[in-house]
Design a protein around this motif. Structure first.
Motif, mmCIF file in Angstrom:
data_model
loop_
_atom_site.group_PDB
_atom_site.id
_atom_site.type_symbol
_atom_site.label_atom_id
_atom_site.label_comp_id
_atom_site.label_asym_id
_atom_site.label_seq_id
_atom_site.Cartn_x
_atom_site.Cartn_y
_atom_site.Cartn_z
ATOM 1 N N LEU A 111 40.694 28.951 38.121
ATOM 2 C CA LEU A 111 39.953 29.818 39.199
ATOM 3 C C LEU A 111 39.773 31.237 38.716
ATOM 4 N N VAL A 112 40.479 31.820 38.164
ATOM 5 C CA VAL A 112 40.557 33.396 37.737
ATOM 6 C C VAL A 112 39.671 33.492 36.731
ATOM 7 N N GLY A 113 39.333 32.638 36.073
ATOM 8 C CA GLY A 113 38.051 32.872 34.977
ATOM 9 C C GLY A 113 36.780 33.593 35.580
ATOM 10 N N ARG A 114 36.486 33.313 36.718
ATOM 11 C CA ARG A 114 35.392 33.869 37.215
ATOM 12 C C ARG A 114 35.544 35.116 37.777
ATOM 13 N N SER A 115 36.692 35.585 37.803
ATOM 14 C CA SER A 115 36.781 36.822 38.580
ATOM 15 C C SER A 115 36.559 38.148 37.686
ATOM 16 N N PRO A 116 35.873 39.055 38.415
ATOM 17 C CA PRO A 116 35.747 40.434 37.731
ATOM 18 C C PRO A 116 36.671 41.326 38.029
ATOM 19 N N GLU A 117 37.741 40.975 38.697
ATOM 20 C CA GLU A 117 38.860 41.824 38.820
ATOM 21 C C GLU A 117 39.875 41.888 37.836
ATOM 22 N N PRO A 118 40.046 42.954 36.859
ATOM 23 C CA PRO A 118 41.001 43.003 35.897
ATOM 24 C C PRO A 118 42.340 42.774 36.127
ATOM 25 N N ILE A 119 42.779 43.192 37.353
ATOM 26 C CA ILE A 119 44.377 43.265 37.647
ATOM 27 C C ILE A 119 44.664 41.835 38.240
ATOM 28 N N LEU A 120 43.592 41.136 38.961
ATOM 29 C CA LEU A 120 43.854 39.878 39.259
ATOM 30 C C LEU A 120 44.011 38.917 38.032
ATOM 31 N N ARG A 121 42.952 39.012 37.175
ATOM 32 C CA ARG A 121 43.064 38.196 35.956
ATOM 33 C C ARG A 121 44.359 38.395 35.223
ATOM 34 N N ALA A 122 44.690 39.693 34.986
ATOM 35 C CA ALA A 122 45.837 39.977 34.198
ATOM 36 C C ALA A 122 46.900 39.217 34.840
ATOM 37 N N TYR A 123 47.252 39.221 36.275
ATOM 38 C CA TYR A 123 48.372 38.719 36.827
ATOM 39 C C TYR A 123 48.460 37.348 36.578
ATOM 40 N N VAL A 124 47.331 36.727 36.827
ATOM 41 C CA VAL A 124 47.259 35.283 36.805
ATOM 42 C C VAL A 124 47.347 34.764 35.395
ATOM 43 N N PHE A 125 46.876 35.585 34.381
ATOM 44 C CA PHE A 125 47.023 35.119 32.988
ATOM 45 C C PHE A 125 48.380 35.318 32.594
#
Length: 107
Positions: free
Chosen positions: A80-94
């Motif tokens: 799901l996070v692969g489509r996000s433009p939000e770097p903090i969201l991606r960092a947390y999920v990854f």
């Protein structure tokens, strides 16, 4: 989301952020309950694959008792996070997903 859907967005993200606060304060049970509630709300409200629910899946991965459940939740969060433009969201999920997956022998 359309402008009129903002209240539904808040309904969904509020328990997600509550889940994050709970997990970071070592209250796994409350975190898991909030994350599950957010995912259920997304389904109930017909919001589809809302990117922000990647955070909720990450919390479920971190709180899962069964390895298969943890891996499935981590994988879903990363999808799901692969489509996000939000770097903090991606960092947390990854970070959460990577931690859970490596803990369970996945690379």
């Amino acid at each position: 989301m359309a402008p009129g859907e903002g209240h539904r967005y808040v309904q969904v993200v509020a328990p997600i952020f509550s889940a994050i606060a709970h997990i970071e304060c070592n209250d796994a049970a409350a975190a898991k309950a909030d994350a599950a509630r957010a995912i259920d709300l997304v389904a109930d409200l017909g919001l589809g694959d809302l990117t922000q629910t990647a955070l909720a899946h990450s919390i479920l991965a971190r709180t899962a008792e069964e390895p298969g459940e943890a891996v499935a939740a981590a994988t879903r969060g990363v999808e799901l996070v692969g489509r996000s433009p939000e770097p903090i969201l991606r960092a947390y999920v990854f970070a959460a997903g990577g931690d859970v997956l490596s803990h369970h022998g996945h690379s």
